[in-house]
Design an enzyme around this catalytic site. Structure first.
Site, mmCIF file in Angstrom:
data_model
loop_
_atom_site.group_PDB
_atom_site.id
_atom_site.type_symbol
_atom_site.label_atom_id
_atom_site.label_comp_id
_atom_site.label_asym_id
_atom_site.label_seq_id
_atom_site.Cartn_x
_atom_site.Cartn_y
_atom_site.Cartn_z
ATOM 1 N N SER A 168 83.260 -36.408 -57.260
ATOM 2 C CA SER A 168 82.410 -36.925 -56.188
ATOM 3 C C SER A 168 82.157 -38.424 -56.338
ATOM 4 C CB SER A 168 81.085 -36.161 -56.155
ATOM 5 O OG SER A 168 81.311 -34.791 -55.922
ATOM 6 N N GLY A 206 82.861 -32.095 -64.019
ATOM 7 C CA GLY A 206 84.035 -32.319 -63.185
ATOM 8 C C GLY A 206 83.681 -32.666 -61.760
ATOM 9 N N CYS A 207 82.704 -31.977 -61.207
ATOM 10 C CA CYS A 207 82.317 -32.227 -59.813
ATOM 11 C C CYS A 207 81.667 -33.600 -59.664
ATOM 12 C CB CYS A 207 81.395 -31.125 -59.319
ATOM 13 S SG CYS A 207 82.223 -29.510 -59.274
ATOM 14 N N THR A 208 80.921 -34.011 -60.670
ATOM 15 C CA THR A 208 80.326 -35.345 -60.637
ATOM 16 C C THR A 208 81.415 -36.408 -60.698
ATOM 17 O OG1 THR A 208 78.277 -34.561 -61.638
ATOM 18 C CG2 THR A 208 78.750 -36.920 -61.831
#
Length: 149
Positions: free
Chosen positions: A48, A43-45
């Site tokens: 970002s 999710g963070c990838t």
């Protein structure tokens, strides 16, 4: 932290270990500060990379993007290099800034909530974007707020 709130400045190291002050970024225009739970997770990838892919749109509105997570500098550096991020990633390893913004959880494996703050040059919060599951909404909503000004 809510829309209309203001806050004091802070300094954290970026992915190179260089101390970066939020006020330094705000001197040139609004900032989109997005908190993410953990570098190099799915999710963070996605979130970002979406911020990265909208670089031209953020440049048009004169805004800078800044990612912030509890990951150490070395992991932020690896994350940034792996995905060619063109914006700083700040290391809030003790969670002090996350606490000030109200995005720190008291327990669990992911101590920082996924939230984005659109901040004006005078340290006033223009928008707070909350979504733990819809990764694209953070950058898209921040752009909409900045475009409507």
């Amino acid at each position: 932290m809510r829309v209309g709130d203001t806050f004091s400045d802070f300094t954290l190291p970026d992915e190179t270990g260089t101390p970066r002050r939020l006020g330094g970024f705000l001197a040139t225009g609004p900032v989109v500060l997005f908190f993410y739970p953990a570098a190099m997770t799915g999710g963070c990838t996605a979130e970002s990379c979406h911020f990265r892919d909208l670089a031209a749109e953020f440049e048009k509105v004169g805004a800078q993007r800044i990612g912030i997570s509890p990951d150490p500098v070395a992991k932020q550096a690896q994350f940034s290099a792996m995905h060619s991020f063109d914006y700083p990633l700040l290391a809030d390893t003790d969670g002090a800034v996350a606490i000030r913004f109200g995005v720190r959880r008291r327990f669990g494996p992911l101590l920082t909530r996924r939230q984005t703050f659109v901040i004006d040059r005078d340290f006033t919060v223009l928008e707070v974007i909350k979504s733990e599951l819809r990764m694209a909404v953070h950058a898209d909503r921040a752009l909409a707020v900045l475009n409507s000004r």
